[in-house]
Design an enzyme around this catalytic site. Structure first.
Site, PDB file in Angstrom:
ATOM      1  N   LYS A 125      10.863  80.292  -5.678  1.00 51.61           N
ATOM      2  CA  LYS A 125      12.133  79.956  -6.025  1.00 51.61           C
ATOM      3  C   LYS A 125      12.472  79.749  -7.686  1.00 51.61           C
ATOM      4  CE  LYS A 125      11.222  75.671  -8.372  1.00 51.61           C
ATOM      5  NZ  LYS A 125      11.431  74.051  -7.721  1.00 51.61           N
ATOM      6  N   ASP A 143      15.383  74.408  -4.113  1.00 52.70           N
ATOM      7  CA  ASP A 143      14.871  73.892  -4.367  1.00 52.70           C
ATOM      8  C   ASP A 143      15.244  72.646  -3.050  1.00 52.70           C
ATOM      9  OD1 ASP A 143      16.805  72.761  -5.178  1.00 52.70           O
ATOM     10  OD2 ASP A 143      16.397  71.693  -7.222  1.00 52.70           O
TER      11      ASP A 143
END
Length: 213
Positions: A125, A143
């Site tokens: 991420k 996320d």
């Protein structure tokens, strides 16, 4: 307009509608270069962007480069970032990350995913945030907002962020993956709020299987 019938169709329609809602979608972590964004994104774990933006000015003033952060006393870094939570681990990670940048990448933030995730505190991420926002490379950060909304829309059934990312990638043009993620995040913060979704305000409600639940 007909309701999209496939996950790819729902992803395409979602991208189109959210682009109209949030035409100027930008990363809300303040930064001036890839190094600063990398640090800020590591600090943002389990912390709000607003809080990170409150501590990074002093951090970057004290340690503006990978070289300076690599030599920073851990105790001082911990003091500067204490309010972001998990400060001891985060301090070790950002100092270790800076050391690796200096020792292995000539003080520059690398663009390859494999290189980025080799750095302390950097997962896919974080790497995708840096790639898409600061380096102009394809990257789709997943996320909690991205995972939750794509699940609600029936775009994916996966729960694991990496599996979600890999499933979404072919559905979104490479150059637009970062914006797709940013817009889902903004939508999750402003409209599709986890505990009190505003379905009556949502531009995706006409084809969202979860609208009104």
């Amino acid at each position: 307009m007909a309701r999209p019938r496939t996950p790819k169709g729902r992803a395409k329609r979602t991208h189109e509608l959210l682009a109209q809602e949030y035409p100027e979608a930008v990363c809300e972590l303040d930064h001036a270069n890839p190094f600063q964004l990398l640090v800020a994104t590591i600090l943002s774990a389990q912390c709000t962007d607003k809080r990170v933006n409150m501590v990074t000015p002093d951090l970057f003033s004290a340690y503006p480069t990978p070289e300076s952060l690599a030599e920073a006393p851990l105790a001082h870094v911990e003091e500067l970032i204490r309010s972001t939570g998990f400060f001891a681990t985060k301090a070790r990670n950002i100092v270790g990350m800076a050391q690796d940048l200096v020792n292995h990448f000539d003080g520059q933030v690398p663009g390859k995913m494999s290189d980025l995730v080799s750095l302390p505190g950097v997962g896919r991420k974080t790497a995708n945030v840096v790639r898409s926002v600061a380096l102009g490379l394809p990257g789709l950060p997943v996320d909690t907002h991205v995972a939750r909304i794509t699940g609600l829309l029936g775009i994916t059934e996966h729960k694991d962020p990496v599996k979600i990312e890999l499933e979404l990638n072919p559905m979104v043009p490479a150059a637009e993956r970062g914006e797709f993620s940013l817009r889902l995040i903004l939508h999750g913060r402003r409209v599709c709020i986890a505990r009190r979704p505003r379905c009556h305000e949502c531009v995706l409600a006409t084809f969202c299987p979860s609208a009104g639940d």
